[in-house]
Every structure is written in C-alpha cells, then in structure tokens.
Scaffold this motif. Structure first.
Motif, PDB file in Angstrom:
ATOM      1  N   GLY A 142      39.712  43.866  48.981  1.00 49.45           N
ATOM      2  CA  GLY A 142      38.523  43.264  48.894  1.00 49.45           C
ATOM      3  C   GLY A 142      38.330  43.053  47.402  1.00 49.45           C
ATOM      4  O   GLY A 142      38.118  44.104  46.705  1.00 49.45           O
ATOM      5  N   LEU A 143      38.107  41.911  46.799  1.00 49.95           N
ATOM      6  CA  LEU A 143      38.048  41.565  45.515  1.00 49.95           C
ATOM      7  C   LEU A 143      36.697  41.163  45.231  1.00 49.95           C
ATOM      8  O   LEU A 143      35.925  40.488  46.250  1.00 49.95           O
ATOM      9  CB  LEU A 143      39.017  40.453  44.963  1.00 49.95           C
ATOM     10  CG  LEU A 143      40.534  40.888  45.247  1.00 49.95           C
ATOM     11  CD1 LEU A 143      41.199  39.863  44.532  1.00 49.95           C
ATOM     12  CD2 LEU A 143      40.838  42.098  44.590  1.00 49.95           C
ATOM     13  N   ASP A 144      35.926  41.581  44.028  1.00 54.89           N
ATOM     14  CA  ASP A 144      34.581  40.973  43.926  1.00 54.89           C
ATOM     15  C   ASP A 144      34.710  39.710  43.346  1.00 54.89           C
ATOM     16  O   ASP A 144      35.761  39.099  43.346  1.00 54.89           O
ATOM     17  CB  ASP A 144      33.967  42.075  42.917  1.00 54.89           C
ATOM     18  CG  ASP A 144      34.529  42.175  41.505  1.00 54.89           C
ATOM     19  OD1 ASP A 144      35.258  41.451  41.151  1.00 54.89           O
ATOM     20  OD2 ASP A 144      34.112  43.199  40.913  1.00 54.89           O
ATOM     21  N   ALA A 145      33.448  39.133  42.751  1.00 53.50           N
ATOM     22  CA  ALA A 145      33.485  37.759  42.213  1.00 53.50           C
ATOM     23  C   ALA A 145      34.206  37.542  40.975  1.00 53.50           C
ATOM     24  O   ALA A 145      34.572  36.343  40.583  1.00 53.50           O
ATOM     25  CB  ALA A 145      32.021  37.475  41.919  1.00 53.50           C
ATOM     26  N   GLU A 146      34.466  38.730  40.065  1.00 57.12           N
ATOM     27  CA  GLU A 146      35.344  38.548  39.138  1.00 57.12           C
ATOM     28  C   GLU A 146      36.679  38.692  39.424  1.00 57.12           C
ATOM     29  O   GLU A 146      37.574  38.872  38.376  1.00 57.12           O
ATOM     30  CB  GLU A 146      34.971  39.501  38.134  1.00 57.12           C
ATOM     31  CG  GLU A 146      33.303  39.182  37.671  1.00 57.12           C
ATOM     32  CD  GLU A 146      33.047  40.373  36.317  1.00 57.12           C
ATOM     33  OE1 GLU A 146      33.897  41.335  36.211  1.00 57.12           O
ATOM     34  OE2 GLU A 146      31.916  40.226  36.186  1.00 57.12           O
ATOM     35  N   GLY A 147      37.039  38.958  40.586  1.00 56.99           N
ATOM     36  CA  GLY A 147      38.837  39.076  41.188  1.00 56.99           C
ATOM     37  C   GLY A 147      38.979  40.533  40.955  1.00 56.99           C
ATOM     38  O   GLY A 147      40.155  40.760  40.990  1.00 56.99           O
ATOM     39  N   LEU A 148      38.183  41.390  40.780  1.00 57.10           N
ATOM     40  CA  LEU A 148      38.742  42.803  40.450  1.00 57.10           C
ATOM     41  C   LEU A 148      38.622  43.815  41.666  1.00 57.10           C
ATOM     42  O   LEU A 148      37.605  43.165  42.740  1.00 57.10           O
ATOM     43  CB  LEU A 148      37.499  43.629  39.454  1.00 57.10           C
ATOM     44  CG  LEU A 148      37.585  42.855  38.222  1.00 57.10           C
ATOM     45  CD1 LEU A 148      36.493  43.688  37.108  1.00 57.10           C
ATOM     46  CD2 LEU A 148      38.844  43.033  37.501  1.00 57.10           C
ATOM     47  N   PRO A 149      39.277  44.538  42.026  1.00 56.23           N
ATOM     48  CA  PRO A 149      39.321  45.139  43.365  1.00 56.23           C
ATOM     49  C   PRO A 149      38.205  45.940  43.538  1.00 56.23           C
ATOM     50  O   PRO A 149      38.031  46.926  42.706  1.00 56.23           O
ATOM     51  CB  PRO A 149      40.889  45.724  43.523  1.00 56.23           C
ATOM     52  CG  PRO A 149      41.331  45.834  42.066  1.00 56.23           C
ATOM     53  CD  PRO A 149      40.635  44.772  41.452  1.00 56.23           C
TER      54      PRO A 149
END
Length: 746
Positions: free
Chosen positions: A467-474
């Motif tokens: 799952g990635l956050d809003a900044e595309g970080l896992p």
C-alpha cells in the motif's frame, strides 16, 4: 543458514589454549609445539585431558610448529575453493608471527575437539567459518607466540621483556641474537599455557587485511591437489551405479545380468536401495558395464516413504504453490499491515517464482569405503559436516562413532552440495559394496546420476501486496513465502515457527516501511531439496528487490532514490548504496545509449546475507530477444576483512553464479523425473556472457560477516530490474531465457 550469529562466538575470558600431549591422537612430529584452542562454548571444560573429552564440552582446534619452522594447522572447516584455509593461515600467522606461506592446512578429523559452531555442530556453510572463529584463532596464535618467547628467554638467558619476534624467529635486539621457532618448539611445548597473551594492534598487522596469495593455488593449478575422485587405497575396486528413474522405485529383474558379469574387468553386480551397482577393477569398465544393464524397476510399495510421485511436475507444483492459501507462520510483524493496506490510497499486488536449481558441481560425487579387520570403517568422502557423517554412518552400520573414521578431502564443488542428504550421496553405496566384496570400494557417480539424485534448490513462490501513501511512498507491505526451506527439511523446526531459510531475503529488510508483515506458508516439496549458494537469499532477494522496483514505479519514484530515502536512518546501508552508485560512475536508470551504440539500462538491488551488506548495480542491453549484461558493480560491507583478494574473487564467482541462475538455469520435473541429466540440457553461464565485475569493499566495523555467498543475491533482481526498464514489462519468473525480451517502452 543466515540466522547464525557470529557474535555469539566471541572468545570468553576463560578461553585459553590447552597444551595437549604430543603422544595424543594427533600423532605430532617429535619436537613439535602442539596447541589446542578452547573454542567459545559456555559449558567448555577446556582444561580436561584430551583423553577425557566429552562431546560438546571441549572443542580445540590444533596447531603444530615443527622443528623445521613450518606450521601445520588442522582446520575445523572444509576448503572448497572459498579460501578459508588461507584465511586461517593469515589469522593465526598474524598473531604467531609466521608468514602464512609457511603454513600447511588440512581438514581436521571428526571429534568433539572440532565442534566449533555453537558447540553443537561442525558445519562449513552459511559463509560462517572465518567470522565464527576469528577471535579464537587469533588467541591461538598469540598464545603460541608467547610460549615461544618464554622458551627463547630460557634458551638465551635473557629477560622476557627484552624479546620480540619477527616472522618465524625470536629476536633479542640487545645482543643481536636470533632463535628460529623450530629450534625451540620442543621447549615451548613443555611450558604451561599462558593465562594472558596480548593480541596485536590492527595497526601492526602484516597479513590480516592484506591480499595474501592462496595457499592452495599452486597445487590446484599444477594438478597436485587431491580430491575425492583422485583417492586410492591398496586393494581398491571401483564402482559405478545406475539409479531408478524416480525415488522410491527399486531394482527388479536384470535381463542381461550374465552378459554384464562377463564383461572385461567386472567383479560383481549388486542391487542397492534404489540403484544397481557394478564393481570392477577400473571405473571406466564399471561405468560401461552399468550403462549396459537392462534393469526393470519396481514401483514403490504402498507404505514406502521418501517416494517421488509419478505425476509430479515442477510446473504443476508451482501452480499448487500459487494457489495455496494462507495464513502462514509469522516471520516478521511490525505495525498493522492489514489495516494499513486496507486504508492505503494506492495498492499493488504481484506473484513471483523461481525454479529448482542444480548444484552443477564440476567434481562428481564420490565415496571410498574400507572395512578393517578390527571392525572399524574408514570413509573418504567430500563433506561439509564430518561429525554429522560420522554419526550417520555409525548409526546406519551398527557401529560406535569412534569406530568410524571420516576423511575429508578438498571439495571440488560446494554451495551446500556436500551436506548429509538422505539418498543424495554415494557414501552408503560405497560402504555396502565394500562390505559385500571384502575389498575397499570407491564409487563415483556419473554426471547423469548426479543430476538425477542432486538435492536441488527449492522451487519457491512469493506473493506480495503493498500500500502506497499519497506521496507514492510504501507504507504497508505484506508478503507470503510459499514452499519449504532446506533448514526445516534437514534440521527440523517447531510447528509454529517459520523456516528461516524460506523467508530470509524477504523478512527483516532494512527499508523504513512502517507496517510490514511476512509469513511462511509451508508447503512440503516432494523433490529432494538442499542448500544452494546463498540459500533462501538466492531467490527471495530477487522476489523482494524486484517488487521494490514495482512499488517505486507505482509511486512515481526512481528506484535508487527511493531506496536512499527509505534507508535514511540506516547509515551503513545508505553508505553502501551510495558507494555502489559512485563505483558505477553515478546512478543512471536509463534507457541510455552507450558508447558502442547499444541501448542500455541499469537496475539496482540490496541484500543483507550472512552478516554482510551488499549493494549491486547491473547494466543491461537486449540483443536477439535476450538480455546481455555488460557490467556488474558490487559494494560489499562484511564489517571487517581478512583477505581482500579472496573477497573480490568470491564476489566475482558469486556474480557469475547469480547471473547464471537469472539468465539460464532451471531444473524441470516431468513425470517425477528431472528432464536435464547433463549440461547439454542444463545450460550454465558461458564465458562469453560473463560481464565485467567491479568490486568495492567497505569496512564499517560491524561484526564480521561472510563473503562466500553475499555477492550472489543482488544480481538477479538488479538484472531483472534493468530488463524491465528496456522492455517496459515486469518479469516475475526466472530464468529470463524463458522469455522473448524485445525492447519496448519505458
């Protein structure tokens, strides 16, 4: 066996060498200084006499300084090309003050004196030999030097504090007198072991940390090295075998038995468990005869064990793994992975797999057995665990362990092939044939029999969700490793515990992902499996590091930069990644056009195998639908080092094997049998496909790690990640030779 921790082996304060009788079981030369070192075990009773050793309580390794000044060291660990004997000569020679070139190193026989790994087992594997005994061997050398100084003080009638040493001799600078070690070896042997023997400061090292020449190089390059297949004893016969096509089948009628028995040189024909053997005066005659046999193989009885199903296929088993549901046994759990996955703005999933792999060693398996008139048994066979072999042979032949003498020649192949695998070693055949014929018998398997009865690296599957956050970080990571590992297969495991060899390389990665969970879904493998170079890391780091690039792409991040970001709080790993980037001339993912006009890309991967840390970059192009690897850069941090030349050589060989597995190697089972029976059907990396390899060694000062295996795991993912840049498609299965790699987007 990456879970073995070398820090548990620091030499305790009470761990002093023990001066053993020269008339003891070593049978040392007259006048030799013979030392045994008390190895690190909490229950050690190192001062007991050698004759009263209780297995698991005192574990000395032995050192002899001979009258001519030469040194013999009996190593607890096997030499199989990894350079461990040279490393021990450097370590001991450094503290003893003897040039490593003056050493002869041989494998020690079985016995409680040599059980140096955790005091329970003696195994050469897991890149563990040097790192588990570094301080112990230094202490041994330092104690020997102190005893020589004391003997010289008596001989020269000089104060001990006025004496020092230079390589191979004691020096009294005030009078200009010198005494070679060989002249005082006998006197030194009579002295008590010193309670204190100071170690050299690292700034004074002559040989540790230096590229000392390999002790075994000359004999190997001139054909003088003696391997198992070279051994001879008086009165020896030789044997070749043919195995049943599938494990569990047994020999039935031999239609042409009379004709084969009459062939030149044939002594006898024997039915063995799962095989038929021909004994002859020469091995070639035995082989020709055994290949002429017309054997009908009987199917297993209904209650037979260790049977390969007639319908087993690698493709079918891979699909079984993919479809096997969880949950599995928890190997790692941080945060709330399930909840975080559910809430993540962006999700991705992937399934990866890697095939069975053969060891493909150059030296075929062999064993030489001799029954003696007193009922004892001598067995010469390549092995990585002498005491395990001794115990197994004794139990299988109704003997006491002390009635079995195991002789351990140089290993002509390694990577876990010479562990004690039931049904994958010729030693029981040699023992049975020696008993049946009343003569010593040497068995050598042909290449075809080796491929049929090898203990393969397990076929494995991994399922990933992220799952990635809003900044595309896992922010959430969930993985399931499906299958079986060799450690659980051969050493057992608790039902509630995952097999560490099945999850290493997926669990406990250093990246800062807040919520992560790794499980092992246990699925027994019908095929014979064993350890392979870098064990679970060899496929699991491919799975993880390739999926990491998928996470980077899904989040819109450069994979190298994302790794740096997620390693911000791990200075050792971050420094290593920066070092490999610098070594490669600066990270550039590509595609880009090289000077020769080829369109290329780079892939990067990290791995943490066997106490060391590794970062790898591979540069790849595509030609005629295949991947061409031009350069591989490897930065390795083993904490501290003994011989940088050996490290570089080991990294080069690990890259070759890692690339071979990525591009070409695959054991395919059909109808319960491996299809490949020789290298014509099991291609390995040819010289023309070997890339340039660039190595940088970093010493972080962390506890010493291994060097034989860590260079391998980063190669497959680095290559596959580069290929994905060029093709625009993600390959999740090895080897790459299964795919038509046509240059595409991205």
């Amino acid at each position: 066996m990456n879970d073995l921790d070398p820090r548990a082996f620091d030499l305790p304060a009470s761990g002093a060498p023990v001066n053993l009788s020269r008339r003891g079981f070593l049978g040392a030369s007259l006048g030799a200084l013979v030392l045994g070192v008390s190895l690190p075990v909490k229950v050690s009773r190192a001062q007991e006499a050698a004759a009263k050793v209780v297995p698991g309580t005192r574990f000395p390794a032995f050192l002899e300084i001979n009258p001519d000044g030469s040194v013999l060291f009996r190593s607890p660990f096997m030499e199989g090309g990894q350079g461990v004997h040279t490393a021990f000569a450097q370590i001991i020679g450094e503290e003893l003050d003897v040039d490593p070139a003056r050493f002869t190193v041989e494998a020690a026989p079985p016995g409680p004196d040599y059980l140096v790994v955790m005091g329970m087992m003696r195994i050469t594997g897991g890149s563990f030999s040097v790192r588990s005994s570094y301080q112990t061997m230094r202490k041994l050398g330092a104690s020997g030097r102190m005893m020589l100084l004391q003997a010289a003080a008596q001989k020269l009638d000089a104060p001990l504090e006025e004496l020092t040493t230079e390589p191979g001799e004691v020096v009294h600078a005030a009078s200009g007198r010198r005494v070679p070690y060989g002249e005082i070896a006998a006197e030194a042997a009579a002295l008590p072991i010193p309670e204190e023997a100071p170690l050299r400061d690292a700034s004074d090292f002559r040989w540790i940390g230096k590229p000392v020449a390999r002790l075994d190089a000359h004999d190997k390059s001139t054909g003088k090295a003696v391997y198992g297949i070279d051994l001879k004893v008086e009165g020896m016969l030789q044997a070749a075998v043919v195995h049943a096509p599938r494990r569990g089948q047994e020999p039935g009628e031999i239609a042409n038995l009379t004709e084969v028995e009459a062939m030149p040189g044939v002594v006898s024909v024997h039915a063995l468990p799962g095989a038929v053997a021909v004994v002859a005066d020469r091995w070639w005659r035995a082989r020709r005869a055994v290949e002429s046999l017309e054997v009908s193989w009987k199917e297993p009885e209904a209650d037979a064990t260790n049977v390969m199903p007639a319908d087993f296929s690698s493709e079918g088993f891979k699909q079984q793994l993919i479809e096997t549901p969880g949950p599995g046994l928890v190997a790692e759990n941080h945060g709330e992975a399930a909840t975080a996955l559910e809430k993540a703005p962006k999700k991705l999933e992937a399934v990866y797999d890697a095939p069975f792999l053969a060891h493909g060693q150059l030296e075929p398996p062999s064993a030489l057995a001799r029954w003696n008139e007193d009922g004892t048994l001598d067995l010469w066979t390549p092995n990585q665990a002498p005491e395990m072999y001794q115990a197994a042979v004794a139990a299988e032949n109704d003997l006491k362990p002390e009635q079995v003498r195991i002789h351990s020649p140089l290993l002509g192949g390694f990577f876990g092939r010479h562990f004690l695998y039931h049904g994958a070693s010729p030693y029981p055949q040699a023992i049975a044939l020696a008993k049946a014929t009343g003569r010593p018998v040497k068995v050598i398997w042909t290449r075809e029999e080796e491929f049929l009865r090898d203990a393969f690296r397990p076929l494995a599957v991994a399922r990933f969700r992220a799952g990635l956050d809003a900044e595309g970080l896992p922010e959430a990571f969930f993985a399931e490793a499906l299958g079986e590992g060799p450690t659980g297969r051969w050493f057992g495991r608790k039902p509630e515990d995952p097999d560490p060899s099945a999850v290493e390389g997926i669990a406990d990665k250093p990246y800062a992902i807040a919520h992560r969970r790794v499980e092992h879904v246990v699925v027994p493998i019908p095929a014979m499996i064993g350890w392979w170079r870098s064990v679970g890391h060899s496929m699991n780091d491919f799975f993880y590091e390739a999926f990491f690039d998928e996470m980077a792409a899904a989040g819109g991040h450069d994979p190298y930069e994302l790794r740096l970001k997620l390693l911000a709080d791990k200075p050792r790993h971050k420094a290593l990644l920066e070092a490999v980037g610098e070594l490669s001339g600066g990270w550039k993912r590509g595609p880009f056009t090289a000077e020769d006009g080829t369109r290329r890309a780079r892939g990067v991967a990290m791995a943490s195998p066997f106490g060391s840390e590794v970062a790898t970059i591979a540069e790849v192009s595509l030609k005629d639908g295949e991947a061409v690897v031009h350069d591989v850069w490897v930065a390795i941090d083993p904490g501290s080092i003994v011989n940088p030349a050996i490290i570089e050589a080991q990294v080069n060989s690990a890259v070759a094997l890692g690339l071979s597995s990525a591009l070409l190697e695959e054991v395919v089972y059909t109808d319960g049998e491996p299809e490949a029976r020789n290298f014509d059907a099991y291609p390995i990396l040819p010289p023309e496909k070997m890339p340039r390899v660039h190595v940088r060694i970093l010493e972080s000062g962390a506890p010493m790690g291994g060097v034989g295996e860590p260079g391998l795991p980063g190669v497959p993912p680095a290559v596959v990640n580069a290929v994905a840049v060029l093709t625009g498609e993600r390959i999740r299965s090895l080897p790459l030779s299964k795919f038509d790699l046509t240059e595409g987007g991205a």
